[in-house]
Design a protein around this motif. Structure first.
Motif, PDB file in Angstrom:
ATOM      1  N   MET A   1     118.488  31.501  -7.899  1.00 31.88           N
ATOM      2  CA  MET A   1     117.059  31.740  -7.953  1.00 31.88           C
ATOM      3  C   MET A   1     116.759  33.187  -7.566  1.00 31.88           C
ATOM      4  O   MET A   1     117.390  33.751  -6.695  1.00 31.88           O
ATOM      5  CB  MET A   1     116.334  30.763  -7.017  1.00 31.88           C
ATOM      6  N   SER A   2     115.789  33.756  -8.205  1.00 31.20           N
ATOM      7  CA  SER A   2     115.428  35.150  -7.975  1.00 31.20           C
ATOM      8  C   SER A   2     114.862  35.354  -6.565  1.00 31.20           C
ATOM      9  O   SER A   2     114.211  34.487  -6.014  1.00 31.20           O
ATOM     10  CB  SER A   2     114.380  35.580  -8.999  1.00 31.20           C
ATOM     11  N   GLU A   3     115.144  36.513  -6.024  1.00 27.47           N
ATOM     12  CA  GLU A   3     114.585  36.904  -4.734  1.00 27.47           C
ATOM     13  C   GLU A   3     113.474  37.936  -4.921  1.00 27.47           C
ATOM     14  O   GLU A   3     113.119  38.652  -4.014  1.00 27.47           O
ATOM     15  CB  GLU A   3     115.681  37.464  -3.825  1.00 27.47           C
ATOM     16  N   ASN A   4     112.922  37.997  -6.122  1.00 28.35           N
ATOM     17  CA  ASN A   4     111.912  38.978  -6.456  1.00 28.35           C
ATOM     18  C   ASN A   4     110.606  38.253  -6.791  1.00 28.35           C
ATOM     19  O   ASN A   4     110.513  37.594  -7.825  1.00 28.35           O
ATOM     20  CB  ASN A   4     112.406  39.792  -7.656  1.00 28.35           C
ATOM     21  N   PRO A   5     109.583  38.366  -5.922  1.00 26.94           N
ATOM     22  CA  PRO A   5     108.336  37.635  -6.179  1.00 26.94           C
ATOM     23  C   PRO A   5     107.609  38.099  -7.433  1.00 26.94           C
ATOM     24  O   PRO A   5     106.841  37.342  -8.011  1.00 26.94           O
ATOM     25  CB  PRO A   5     107.506  37.883  -4.921  1.00 26.94           C
ATOM     26  N   VAL A   6     107.866  39.321  -7.863  1.00 28.15           N
ATOM     27  CA  VAL A   6     107.253  39.804  -9.103  1.00 28.15           C
ATOM     28  C   VAL A   6     107.736  38.949 -10.267  1.00 28.15           C
ATOM     29  O   VAL A   6     106.959  38.527 -11.121  1.00 28.15           O
ATOM     30  CB  VAL A   6     107.562  41.303  -9.327  1.00 28.15           C
ATOM     31  N   GLU A   7     109.043  38.664 -10.285  1.00 29.52           N
ATOM     32  CA  GLU A   7     109.610  37.814 -11.333  1.00 29.52           C
ATOM     33  C   GLU A   7     109.245  36.356 -11.133  1.00 29.52           C
ATOM     34  O   GLU A   7     108.878  35.665 -12.081  1.00 29.52           O
ATOM     35  CB  GLU A   7     111.135  37.960 -11.362  1.00 29.52           C
TER      36      GLU A   7
END
Length: 121
Positions: A1-7
């Motif tokens: 899972m991504s750690e980038n809230p933008v994504e």
């Protein structure tokens, strides 16, 4: 899972908030953004919006210097994601829609003198 809230949440800047001393100053600031960028000015009870990009508060609002609103596509999930990383939500700031869902909510911590809030797209 991504750690980038933008994504994760399609997060983007909804607007930048500027604190003014009074309604007259707020109107002048909003009008300058109108001239600068051709943005229409829209007055609401507590502020003037220059289109959706800049909100000028009619009084000294949240944040030492103002606030930054971040729009997200899932505010409940975004709140949890940020809370899990130590960013506390200021429950007293929560604004709701008529259906009871969250319209916007601020974090407790300012960053660089700016209050930060999440809002729905």
């Amino acid at each position: 899972m991504s750690e980038n809230p933008v994504e994760l949440f399609d997060m983007h800047i909804a607007h930048v908030g500027i604190n003014a001393e009074n309604p007259e100053q707020a109107k002048r600031i909003a009008e300058r953004f109108s001239v600068l960028m051709g943005l229409p000015v829209n007055e609401v009870p507590v502020s003037f919006f220059s289109d959706t990009l800049v909100e000028t508060m009619k009084q000294n609002g949240r944040g030492t210097h103002g606030h930054i609103g971040f729009a997200v596509n899932d505010i409940v999930a975004a709140e949890k994601w940020f809370s899990d990383r130590g960013f506390e939500i200021n429950e007293e700031s929560r604004a709701l829609y008529e259906d009871g869902s969250t319209k916007l909510v601020y974090f407790k911590e300012e960053i660089g003198g700016f209050a930060i809030h999440l809002c729905r797209e």
